[in-house]
Design an enzyme around this catalytic site. Structure first.
Site, PDB file in Angstrom:
ATOM      1  N   GLY A 119       0.801  -1.224   0.000  1.00 17.76           N
ATOM      2  CA  GLY A 119       0.000   0.000   0.000  1.00 17.76           C
ATOM      3  C   GLY A 119       0.832   1.271   0.000  1.00 17.76           C
ATOM      4  O   GLY A 119       0.290   2.366  -0.089  1.00 17.76           O
ATOM      5  N   VAL A 120       2.144   1.137   0.091  1.00 16.01           N
ATOM      6  CA  VAL A 120       2.990   2.335   0.093  1.00 16.01           C
ATOM      7  C   VAL A 120       3.250   2.822  -1.338  1.00 16.01           C
ATOM      8  O   VAL A 120       3.660   3.953  -1.561  1.00 16.01           O
ATOM      9  CB  VAL A 120       4.305   2.063   0.870  1.00 16.01           C
ATOM     10  CG1 VAL A 120       5.256   3.238   0.827  1.00 16.01           C
ATOM     11  CG2 VAL A 120       3.992   1.734   2.330  1.00 16.01           C
ATOM     12  N   LEU A 133       5.436   2.127  -3.884  1.00 14.13           N
ATOM     13  CA  LEU A 133       6.751   2.510  -4.369  1.00 14.13           C
ATOM     14  C   LEU A 133       6.848   2.300  -5.871  1.00 14.13           C
ATOM     15  O   LEU A 133       7.591   2.993  -6.561  1.00 14.13           O
ATOM     16  CB  LEU A 133       7.816   1.658  -3.671  1.00 14.13           C
ATOM     17  CG  LEU A 133       7.853   1.749  -2.148  1.00 14.13           C
ATOM     18  CD1 LEU A 133       8.738   0.671  -1.569  1.00 14.13           C
ATOM     19  CD2 LEU A 133       8.336   3.122  -1.726  1.00 14.13           C
ATOM     20  N   GLY A 134       6.070   1.321  -6.380  1.00 14.87           N
ATOM     21  CA  GLY A 134       6.170   0.934  -7.783  1.00 14.87           C
ATOM     22  C   GLY A 134       5.867   2.066  -8.730  1.00 14.87           C
ATOM     23  O   GLY A 134       6.527   2.231  -9.759  1.00 14.87           O
ATOM     24  N   SER A 178       2.874  -8.358 -18.718  1.00 11.44           N
ATOM     25  CA  SER A 178       2.403  -8.583 -17.357  1.00 11.44           C
ATOM     26  C   SER A 178       1.560  -9.834 -17.222  1.00 11.44           C
ATOM     27  O   SER A 178       0.816 -10.198 -18.138  1.00 11.44           O
ATOM     28  CB  SER A 178       1.536  -7.402 -16.899  1.00 11.44           C
ATOM     29  OG  SER A 178       2.267  -6.207 -16.911  1.00 11.44           O
ATOM     30  N   HIS A 212      -1.124  -1.008 -12.714  1.00  9.12           N
ATOM     31  CA  HIS A 212      -0.646  -0.239 -13.873  1.00  9.12           C
ATOM     32  C   HIS A 212      -1.654   0.827 -14.304  1.00  9.12           C
ATOM     33  O   HIS A 212      -1.263   1.899 -14.747  1.00  9.12           O
ATOM     34  CB  HIS A 212      -0.314  -1.185 -15.035  1.00  9.12           C
ATOM     35  CG  HIS A 212       0.927  -2.002 -14.783  1.00  9.12           C
ATOM     36  ND1 HIS A 212       2.173  -1.428 -14.663  1.00  9.12           N
ATOM     37  CD2 HIS A 212       1.109  -3.338 -14.601  1.00  9.12           C
ATOM     38  CE1 HIS A 212       3.079  -2.377 -14.423  1.00  9.12           C
ATOM     39  NE2 HIS A 212       2.456  -3.548 -14.383  1.00  9.12           N
TER      40      HIS A 212
END
Lengths: 510, 510
Positions: free
Chosen positions: A308-309, A311-312, A337, A440
């Site tokens: 949930g942070v 970073l991606g 993907s 995405h």
């Protein structure tokens, strides 16, 4: 180049992968030391008391030396606790070190007792300032009172060596507990911790690093262990992923050394890849100056506690910037993907289609698809209807249908059509049901192309019948797409992809 | 070694120092471009409107591209505004982008309507969970509602290139305004911004760097410009401060490149330095392996907008760690510090002593001090009493008394005694009145030794009659001392230093 010792470590790693974290409940339990020191039945209770005491003293004292010792005792002791005791200690943190509601309510009452300044207060500037300053004072105190006491523990751990990583491990445990039981106070603890982690792991504090074959084996070993999408099978596989025509970028935090928080693997290619085989094995890499596409074919986060942070999102943005700058010939940025939730969703559709009464029965398959499946099964005992056959093929553990050209061909049309519907139409709270799609799309990508038999591995077939999808990042549209998706749930897609859905609508409108 | 161009830049700098920031009100005004483009009388108003619009759109839209452009326009436009227009725009930010009090109060009323769970709720676990989850929900919303809207602007600037530095410049302007006028909403804006800056500039995000003669001239130029304690007079002076037996450590933030936020200068010596002359000029440096003392003789922060962020405390701690590790032979860590408020305080004491009626007159000088001063003045027109003479000597612009051994000797005893009293007894809200004393005491230092005629420069004599003080950092006592000072206002000092005060008490008890 890597030295012999590095290689040896790397080879050993391959045989015995790291367990990336202590997050899973069974791993939590596994980490409890066996009772080979004294009275095993009393030990856990004594340990719990000790760890709890060090946790409390890390919050309650102000002397740095004592805080440091207490934080060390707490973080070391915590890892020796059983899953049950970890649960107990986290719950006591959430409940006993929450905020002081009586104090909060006193401040609220003080605030409500004040008269709000009228809108036409411009004449009486001085009076307004006086009244406002009372509001500001109470609001400042209220903000302070609304902070749970356990925030002190989080803040102290954050500046303590190893503390940030430990906070991420604690959060992994909390998430694990919350999967099983829904406890409001623990959920509140989690949301506070998550917010703190988001602040501390802001992109400004992270470093993008291009991981290569020249990096220490201790780092590459982590890449092997954490790669979550396409497992790295041997040294040649790893070397290829770090070699010519390939990139691997990691996001590092200065307080968590030697391992990335998340990393992405990129292939530089002439065309948008249609199968994972061609990325990982089939073709030799082309020379980089001939490449015009950057294909993101794997993105793995290493810390379950950072869920949930997001970073991606920032990682992809920065990688796009770096690649664009280094190689101006690259003009297409796309993913290859997995569709991790497709087969599971499809099986539930097939099951409910079989079970529901004929009146409400959804025509999951078109007549020509039904016929093709019956023909391909050749009157064997694969099933009595198209749906039956699909169910049986998709649930067979060995996936032998992938070796039969007839079955592969008969499954292709319905599988691709239903997959497009799954990605485009199936939602949960307005967001795409599929987790990778949601990731995405919220980053601003569009759905590009479905690829049949794109991942023939056990994992690929089990997740999505071997189908993979390209999400396209069109650089001039990323923000607009992300906003349209986040605000209205609008999913952008290529006309190629939409044709599956439009056909589907046409059929059903008949 | 530095190249020729670097040297040339450095020499130019010496002649024409940088203006470190646009913080001073007159500098704010100075930065307004002269009206050489069109109608000068309309221009400021139009500029203000444009900058205000870009500020608003930087907060109100969610599209990254638009936000980026708006943030650029805002930060560039802001620097061209006059002081008056900066004041207007900051005030409108503070007032119009404050929080929504109506919404805050609605949430407060919802909270007060809920029944607090009773203490004996352990039996009814489920009920308690349900009730708690309503509290958590409202509290989460309330926390959100209590955030002023302008926090969005701060957060977006923080992740925008150059934005962190700009926030620090804005805060310098706000502090400047608040020195003249006390506006509650602007004070609240300042306290929010300060809190954010404290988070973003936490020690974990700062890098300690040892600045040497091999560093770029563009960096050394900043050291020359920002050195606030003992101005660097020429290249030889600078080179000596970066050479053998000396260290200069800076704290850098990755988002503010090329200049430290704060830096400290250290001299490695055999004994604790008693004068700044011996540090800066008199003695050739000793070889480092002979040194047993690290003397912090200058600490300068470069960003007036980071006032109150207390970077210095962490800088000193880290420098102590680094020096201890590099040079185990160093066992004394002390400062050689100015006493910037002493002369001003002393003059006010002298003035009120002269003016007050004899009944309440404080015996500022002892009889033998009075006599020594009268003798030293030799019946000249320096004054009719000891206090009169002191006043006249200390207020003379040329400080000629420093050249008279008789006067220097007669002043020494009362000046040192009263200085000890000033440092030890004069407080403001329980803290030492002297800002440098307060800084080191809150960091956990103790007062070591007063040094007479320790800084004979114009600045040194003007600040404190040339007296300097050594604060001692005793590594095993730092935390205890800091806590005792912060909690009880207790100031630790050496027996040597205390003897000034004890004599004083003895005299007054007679």
């Amino acid at each position: 180049m890597m030295n012999k010792k590095g290689l040896a470590i790397l080879m050993r790693t391959k045989m015995r992968p790291l367990s990336p974290s202590s997050s899973k409940l069974n791993q939590m339990q596994g980490s409890q030391p066996e009772g080979d020191k004294g009275d095993a039945s009393l030990l856990p209770q004594r340990e719990l008391t000790q760890v709890r005491e060090s946790m409390y003293s890390a919050m309650s004292t102000n002397k740095t030396e004592i805080v440091d010792v207490a934080l060390n005792d707490f973080s070391q002791g915590y890892f020796f606790l059983s899953a049950e005791n970890r649960y107990k200690i986290l719950l006591s943190l959430a409940k006993e070190y929450d905020l002081n509601r009586t104090q909060v309510r006193e401040l609220m009452e003080q605030h409500l007792d004040l008269q709000l300044p009228s809108d036409k207060a411009e004449d009486s500037g001085h009076e307004e300032e006086g009244s406002l300053s009372a509001f500001y004072r109470i609001e400042r105190n209220l903000r302070q009172a609304l902070k749970p006491m356990y925030e002190v523990l989080f803040e102290r751990l954050n500046t303590h060596p190893g503390g940030l990583k430990f906070l991420s491990d604690i959060r992994a445990d909390i998430l694990c507990i919350l999967e099983d039981v829904n406890i409001a106070s623990l959920r509140a603890l989690d949301s506070h911790l998550k917010e703190k982690l988001i602040t501390w792991l802001s992109p400004a504090n992270l470093e993008l690093y291009n991981i290569t074959w020249d990096d220490p084996a201790s780092l590459l070993e982590k890449i092997v262990a954490y790669e979550a999408v396409h497992p790295i099978s041997n040294l040649i596989d790893l070397k290829r992923r770090l070699g010519i025509g390939r990139r691997c970028f990691g996001y590092f935090h200065p307080a968590i050394s030697g391992e990335p928080l998340i990393f992405i693997e990129v292939a530089l290619m002439k065309d948008v890849a249609a199968t994972i085989q061609e990325v990982l094995w089939d073709h030799p890499p082309i020379s980089e100056h001939e490449a015009s596409c950057a294909i993101f074919y794997s993105i793995s986060s290493t810390q379950p506690g950072l869920s949930g942070v997001n970073l991606g999102k920032f990682l992809i943005k920065r990688v796009v910037d770096v690649v664009k700058k280094d190689m101006p010939n690259i003009c297409v940025f796309a993913t290859l993907s997995p569709i991790p939730g497709y087969r599971k969703w499809l099986l539930s559709k097939l099951a409910s289609s079989e079970m529901s009464g004929s009146a409400f029965k959804e025509n999951l398959l078109r007549p020509e698809e039904e016929k093709a499946l019956m023909d391909a099964s050749g009157g064997s005992d694969m099933g009595s209807s198209g749906i039956d056959i699909m169910w049986n093929l998709l649930t067979s553990k060995t996936h032998e249908w992938t070796n039969s050209p007839n079955l592969v061909s008969a499954l292709r049309t319905p599988m691709m059509r239903l997959c497009a519907r799954y990605l485009m139409k199936e939602k949960k709270r307005g967001k795409a049901l599929d987790s990778v799609a949601n990731f995405h799309l919220q980053n601003g990508a569009m759905i590009g192309r479905l690829n049949w038999m794109a991942n023939r591995s056990q994992k690929g077939v089990t997740q999505s019948g071997g189908i993979m999808v390209n999400y396209i990042y069109r650089l001039d549209n990323i923000e607009d797409s992300a906003q349209a998706y986040l605000n209205e749930g609008h999913i952008e897609s290529s006309s190629d992809f939409r044709s599956y859905i439009e056909d589907d609508n046409g059929e059903r409108a008949d």
